[in-house]
Design a protein around this motif. Structure first.
Motif, short mmCIF file in Angstrom:
data_model
loop_
_atom_site.label_atom_id
_atom_site.label_comp_id
_atom_site.label_asym_id
_atom_site.label_seq_id
_atom_site.Cartn_x
_atom_site.Cartn_y
_atom_site.Cartn_z
N GLU A 43 -51.10 -7.31 16.43
CA GLU A 43 -49.98 -7.65 17.31
C GLU A 43 -49.69 -9.15 17.24
OE1 GLU A 43 -48.89 -5.87 21.58
OE2 GLU A 43 -50.54 -7.30 21.67
N HIS A 44 -50.75 -9.96 17.26
CA HIS A 44 -50.58 -11.41 17.21
C HIS A 44 -49.99 -11.84 15.86
CE1 HIS A 44 -51.62 -15.62 18.22
NE2 HIS A 44 -51.80 -15.75 16.92
N ILE A 45 -50.51 -11.29 14.78
CA ILE A 45 -50.02 -11.64 13.45
C ILE A 45 -48.55 -11.26 13.30
CG2 ILE A 45 -50.20 -11.12 10.98
CD1 ILE A 45 -53.24 -10.76 11.45
N GLN A 46 -48.20 -10.06 13.76
CA GLN A 46 -46.81 -9.63 13.65
C GLN A 46 -45.88 -10.47 14.51
OE1 GLN A 46 -45.78 -7.44 11.34
NE2 GLN A 46 -43.77 -8.21 11.96
N ARG A 47 -46.38 -10.89 15.67
CA ARG A 47 -45.56 -11.75 16.53
C ARG A 47 -45.28 -13.08 15.84
NH1 ARG A 47 -48.38 -11.26 20.69
NH2 ARG A 47 -49.66 -13.14 20.61
N ARG A 48 -46.28 -13.62 15.17
CA ARG A 48 -46.07 -14.88 14.45
C ARG A 48 -45.09 -14.69 13.29
NH1 ARG A 48 -49.03 -19.20 15.43
NH2 ARG A 48 -47.08 -20.06 14.66
N LYS A 49 -45.19 -13.55 12.60
CA LYS A 49 -44.29 -13.28 11.49
C LYS A 49 -42.85 -13.09 11.95
CE LYS A 49 -47.53 -11.18 8.21
NZ LYS A 49 -47.88 -9.96 7.44
N SER A 50 -42.68 -12.67 13.19
CA SER A 50 -41.33 -12.41 13.69
C SER A 50 -40.65 -13.67 14.23
CB SER A 50 -41.38 -11.35 14.80
OG SER A 50 -42.05 -11.84 15.95
N GLU A 51 -41.33 -14.80 14.20
CA GLU A 51 -40.77 -16.04 14.74
C GLU A 51 -39.80 -16.67 13.74
OE1 GLU A 51 -44.19 -18.36 15.74
OE2 GLU A 51 -44.51 -17.32 17.62
N THR A 52 -38.80 -15.92 13.36
CA THR A 52 -37.86 -16.37 12.32
C THR A 52 -37.01 -17.55 12.78
OG1 THR A 52 -36.30 -14.69 13.07
CG2 THR A 52 -37.75 -14.10 11.26
N ARG A 53 -36.59 -17.55 14.02
CA ARG A 53 -35.75 -18.65 14.50
C ARG A 53 -36.50 -19.98 14.44
NH1 ARG A 53 -31.48 -17.10 19.16
NH2 ARG A 53 -30.67 -15.20 18.23
N ARG A 54 -37.78 -19.94 14.80
CA ARG A 54 -38.59 -21.15 14.76
C ARG A 54 -38.67 -21.69 13.34
NH1 ARG A 54 -44.60 -21.46 14.25
NH2 ARG A 54 -45.17 -23.60 14.74
N TRP A 55 -38.86 -20.80 12.37
CA TRP A 55 -38.98 -21.23 11.00
C TRP A 55 -37.64 -21.71 10.44
CZ3 TRP A 55 -43.37 -22.51 8.98
CH2 TRP A 55 -44.53 -21.98 9.55
N GLU A 56 -36.56 -21.06 10.81
CA GLU A 56 -35.24 -21.51 10.35
C GLU A 56 -34.92 -22.90 10.90
OE1 GLU A 56 -32.34 -18.58 11.28
OE2 GLU A 56 -33.34 -17.03 10.10
N ALA A 57 -35.31 -23.14 12.16
CA ALA A 57 -35.06 -24.45 12.77
C ALA A 57 -35.88 -25.53 12.08
CB ALA A 57 -35.40 -24.39 14.26
N LEU A 58 -37.12 -25.21 11.73
CA LEU A 58 -37.99 -26.18 11.07
C LEU A 58 -37.47 -26.59 9.71
CD1 LEU A 58 -41.55 -24.79 11.94
CD2 LEU A 58 -40.59 -26.97 12.68
N CYS A 59 -36.89 -25.63 8.99
CA CYS A 59 -36.48 -25.96 7.62
C CYS A 59 -34.98 -26.27 7.52
CB CYS A 59 -36.84 -24.83 6.67
SG CYS A 59 -35.99 -23.30 6.97
N GLY A 60 -34.26 -26.22 8.63
CA GLY A 60 -32.88 -26.66 8.62
C GLY A 60 -31.86 -25.58 8.37
N GLY A 61 -32.25 -24.33 8.51
CA GLY A 61 -31.28 -23.26 8.36
C GLY A 61 -31.67 -22.23 7.31
#
Length: 241
Positions: free
Chosen positions: A115-133
């Motif tokens: 559950e924890h691993i999948q939650r981290r994988k689903s953090e797409t908005r966080r990753w998009e913000a980090l890399c600029g889109g």
């Protein structure tokens, strides 16, 4: 509006954040806590299996009811929570009792891990913000989740890891001393805990466990921790690189 919204790539393919899971394995007192302290400084997310186990049988959970039904009210503290010290004394004295607890708690721990691993994988908005889109997403490095679990191999949790690091610590006498001095454990209880872990591994050495993982297609590396703290830090730096 610059807020990243996309969670799917062209063609409807779901994007997952690039999470890399490393299992950190070693008997009690081998140095896992020290290693995770250093790895946290590198930005790693640490998932502690022991803590997940304790959370899993807190009062009010289904797991709590199963554990109490199996071991009785003798394991309860005054506040109604499970007294881990009393429970530990029971399960580390009798192999049958330990197996009973594992059958109840291990599946719940595994559920929390996935559950924890999948939650981290689903953090797409966080990753998009980090890399600029969306267009720059491929430039984001993999974020590392450390699964700190003495018995990840025996419990079958290693299959959730991209690779496993196994700590080869000092001799059992030195480790027993660590458990007594650093964790306040009774010497006999420390000896029973270590004996139980050796029993679960059926006498296999750390290198043999690493070789077993490799045969299963899981990359594994052995970390030596029988020398100085400086030597140990050098070993952690080596596997990290």
């Amino acid at each position: 509006d610059t807020e990243p919204r996309a969670t799917r790539l062209p063609g409807g393919v779901t994007f997952e954040a690039p999470i890399y899971v490393v299992g950190l394995v070693g008997c009690s007192g081998s140095g896992k806590t020290t290693a995770t302290k250093w790895l946290k400084q590198r930005g790693c997310d640490v998932l502690n299996a022991d803590e997940l186990g304790h959370e899993s049988y807190r009062k009010g959970t289904a797991c709590y009811e199963k554990v109490v039904a199996r071991f009785g009210n003798r394991i309860l503290a005054r506040d109604g929570e499970i007294n881990r010290k009393v429970l530990g004394e029971i399960v580390f004295r009798q192999e049958k009792q330990r197996h009973a607890l594992e059958a109840i708690v291990w599946p719940e721990i595994e559920h929390r891990i996935t559950e924890h691993i999948q939650r981290r994988k689903s953090e797409t908005r966080r990753w998009e913000a980090l890399c600029g889109g969306l267009a720059e997403r491929s430039k984001v490095g993999q974020h590392c989740v450390i699964l700190e679990a003495a018995l990840a191999i025996e419990a079958g949790w290693a299959k959730h890891c991209n690779e496993v690091w196994l700590i080869d610590g000092p001799g059992s006498k030195d480790i027993r001393g660590r458990l007594v001095e650093q964790r306040g454990m009774d010497e006999k209880d420390a000896a029973r805990r270590l004996a139980a872990q050796r029993s679960m591994r059926k006498g296999a050495t750390i290198q043999e466990l690493a070789d077993k993982l490799k045969r299963q297609g899981i990359p594994a590396d052995v970390i030596q921790n029988a020398g100085s703290l400086k030597d140990y830090r050098r070993e952690i730096d080596r596997v990290w690189e």
